[in-house]
Motif scaffolding. Structure first.
Motif, PDB file in Angstrom:
ATOM      1  N   ILE A  80       0.843  -1.193   0.000  1.00 13.38           N
ATOM      2  CA  ILE A  80       0.000   0.000   0.000  1.00 13.38           C
ATOM      3  C   ILE A  80       0.882   1.248   0.000  1.00 13.38           C
ATOM      4  CG2 ILE A  80      -1.981  -1.079   1.130  1.00 13.38           C
ATOM      5  CD1 ILE A  80      -1.083   0.271   3.753  1.00 13.38           C
ATOM      6  N   GLN A  81       0.344   2.322  -0.540  1.00 11.30           N
ATOM      7  CA  GLN A  81       0.990   3.634  -0.486  1.00 11.30           C
ATOM      8  C   GLN A  81       0.268   4.410   0.614  1.00 11.30           C
ATOM      9  OE1 GLN A  81       3.667   4.445  -2.310  1.00 11.30           O
ATOM     10  NE2 GLN A  81       3.822   6.383  -1.211  1.00 11.30           N
ATOM     11  N   VAL A  82       1.038   5.005   1.533  1.00 10.66           N
ATOM     12  CA  VAL A  82       0.474   5.666   2.714  1.00 10.66           C
ATOM     13  C   VAL A  82       0.758   7.164   2.635  1.00 10.66           C
ATOM     14  CG1 VAL A  82       0.553   5.763   5.242  1.00 10.66           C
ATOM     15  CG2 VAL A  82       0.868   3.572   4.068  1.00 10.66           C
ATOM     16  N   GLN A  83      -0.257   7.962   2.979  1.00 11.09           N
ATOM     17  CA  GLN A  83      -0.105   9.420   3.041  1.00 11.09           C
ATOM     18  C   GLN A  83      -0.568   9.888   4.421  1.00 11.09           C
ATOM     19  OE1 GLN A  83       1.172  11.438   0.512  1.00 11.09           O
ATOM     20  NE2 GLN A  83       1.165  12.976   2.107  1.00 11.09           N
ATOM     21  N   PHE A  84       0.401  10.271   5.267  1.00  6.63           N
ATOM     22  CA  PHE A  84       0.057  10.751   6.602  1.00  6.63           C
ATOM     23  C   PHE A  84      -0.577  12.125   6.508  1.00  6.63           C
ATOM     24  CE2 PHE A  84       3.018   7.413   7.591  1.00  6.63           C
ATOM     25  CZ  PHE A  84       2.387   6.801   8.663  1.00  6.63           C
ATOM     26  N   LYS A  85      -1.663  12.320   7.254  1.00  8.84           N
ATOM     27  CA  LYS A  85      -2.446  13.558   7.180  1.00  8.84           C
ATOM     28  C   LYS A  85      -2.249  14.438   8.401  1.00  8.84           C
ATOM     29  CE  LYS A  85      -4.487  12.347   3.348  1.00  8.84           C
ATOM     30  NZ  LYS A  85      -4.190  12.990   2.105  1.00  8.84           N
ATOM     31  N   GLU A  86      -2.442  13.843   9.604  1.00 10.25           N
ATOM     32  CA  GLU A  86      -2.340  14.667  10.812  1.00 10.25           C
ATOM     33  C   GLU A  86      -1.957  13.822  12.017  1.00 10.25           C
ATOM     34  OE1 GLU A  86      -6.122  16.523  11.575  1.00 10.25           O
ATOM     35  OE2 GLU A  86      -6.954  14.725  12.461  1.00 10.25           O
ATOM     36  N   GLY A  87      -1.385  14.517  12.973  1.00  7.42           N
ATOM     37  CA  GLY A  87      -1.102  13.922  14.266  1.00  7.42           C
ATOM     38  C   GLY A  87      -2.084  14.496  15.269  1.00  7.42           C
ATOM     39  N   SER A  88      -2.416  13.720  16.259  1.00  9.57           N
ATOM     40  CA  SER A  88      -3.296  14.235  17.314  1.00  9.57           C
ATOM     41  C   SER A  88      -2.752  13.806  18.665  1.00  9.57           C
ATOM     42  CB  SER A  88      -4.735  13.761  17.127  1.00  9.57           C
ATOM     43  OG  SER A  88      -4.841  12.376  17.295  1.00  9.57           O
ATOM     44  N   PHE A  89      -2.903  14.703  19.614  1.00  7.77           N
ATOM     45  CA  PHE A  89      -2.472  14.460  20.985  1.00  7.77           C
ATOM     46  C   PHE A  89      -3.698  14.538  21.870  1.00  7.77           C
ATOM     47  CE2 PHE A  89       1.002  16.278  18.617  1.00  7.77           C
ATOM     48  CZ  PHE A  89       2.050  15.429  18.911  1.00  7.77           C
ATOM     49  N   GLN A  90      -4.053  13.399  22.462  1.00  9.98           N
ATOM     50  CA  GLN A  90      -5.196  13.351  23.363  1.00  9.98           C
ATOM     51  C   GLN A  90      -4.849  14.101  24.644  1.00  9.98           C
ATOM     52  OE1 GLN A  90      -8.174  12.024  22.555  1.00  9.98           O
ATOM     53  NE2 GLN A  90      -7.303  11.571  20.570  1.00  9.98           N
ATOM     54  N   PRO A  91      -5.833  14.705  25.292  1.00  2.00           N
ATOM     55  CA  PRO A  91      -5.537  15.302  26.599  1.00  2.00           C
ATOM     56  C   PRO A  91      -5.031  14.202  27.532  1.00  2.00           C
ATOM     57  CG  PRO A  91      -7.792  15.767  25.931  1.00  2.00           C
ATOM     58  CD  PRO A  91      -7.224  14.823  24.919  1.00  2.00           C
ATOM     59  N   PRO A  92      -4.081  14.520  28.395  1.00  3.03           N
ATOM     60  CA  PRO A  92      -3.581  13.470  29.290  1.00  3.03           C
ATOM     61  C   PRO A  92      -4.702  12.946  30.173  1.00  3.03           C
ATOM     62  CG  PRO A  92      -2.690  15.620  29.898  1.00  3.03           C
ATOM     63  CD  PRO A  92      -3.462  15.812  28.650  1.00  3.03           C
TER      64      PRO A  92
END
Length: 184
Positions: A80-92
């Protein structure tokens, strides 16, 4: 296309080994006192052709989770070819009960944390209230721009418990959620 995507295994996967150089510093952090890597995992959603790579750290005070989300395109039955879009950080997720180990090893020296734990005990109610406030916050989302956001993944081995993949970043060995391999 349905059968080619099935080779990826849609079930939640937990990483058992990697030679991916960008993950190695995160794994090294987990060997420090009072900080632990709880889980590095990948979930593939074949219904909308997306992937979530997640890492969870924990301390005696809180748990921290971040996710890199990507879309993918099937190029062959195993690639597969992968395209990363966004990172997310959950509240601790602040733990309502702070429990320090009795002793920790810091640079070869055994440090007794019992006095610290005793001083934290009166703060437990304040911590519980703070946990309630923080847990309701939305995750912080950050776009992943640039040429490093594109990648590929080649599945080289797959059975009911294990997936071994190579990507342009390295080798990944993942065990399926619920697999007896996770108990080892």
């Amino acid at each position: 296309m349905g059968s080619t995507v099935n080779i990826l295994v849609e079930d939640y996967q937990s990483i058992r080994y990697t030679a991916f150089s960008e993950l190695l510093p995160l794994l090294a952090v987990g060997t420090t006192p009072l900080l632990k890597v709880d889980k590095i995992s990948q979930q593939i959603f074949t219904n909308n052709l997306t992937i979530d790579n997640t890492i969870t750290f924990s301390t005696p005070f809180a748990t921290f989770t971040s996710t890199a989300s990507a879309s993918f395109e099937v190029r062959s039955p195993s690639r597969i070819q992968v395209q990363f879009k966004e990172g997310s950080f959950q509240p601790p997720k602040i733990k309502s009960n702070i429990s320090l180990p009795e002793n920790v090893d810091i640079f070869g020296q055994n440090v007794n944390l019992s006095p610290v734990q005793q001083s934290l005990n009166p703060l437990q109610e304040v911590v519980a209230n703070l946990a309630g406030v923080i847990s309701g916050q939305a995750p912080l989302k950050v776009p992943i721009p640039g040429e490093r956001s594109s990648s590929w993944l080649l599945v080289t081995y797959l059975d009911k418990d294990l997936r071994i993949s190579r990507g342009d970043g390295g080798l990944f060995v993942l065990a399926k959620e619920g697999s007896p391999l996770l108990d080892q």
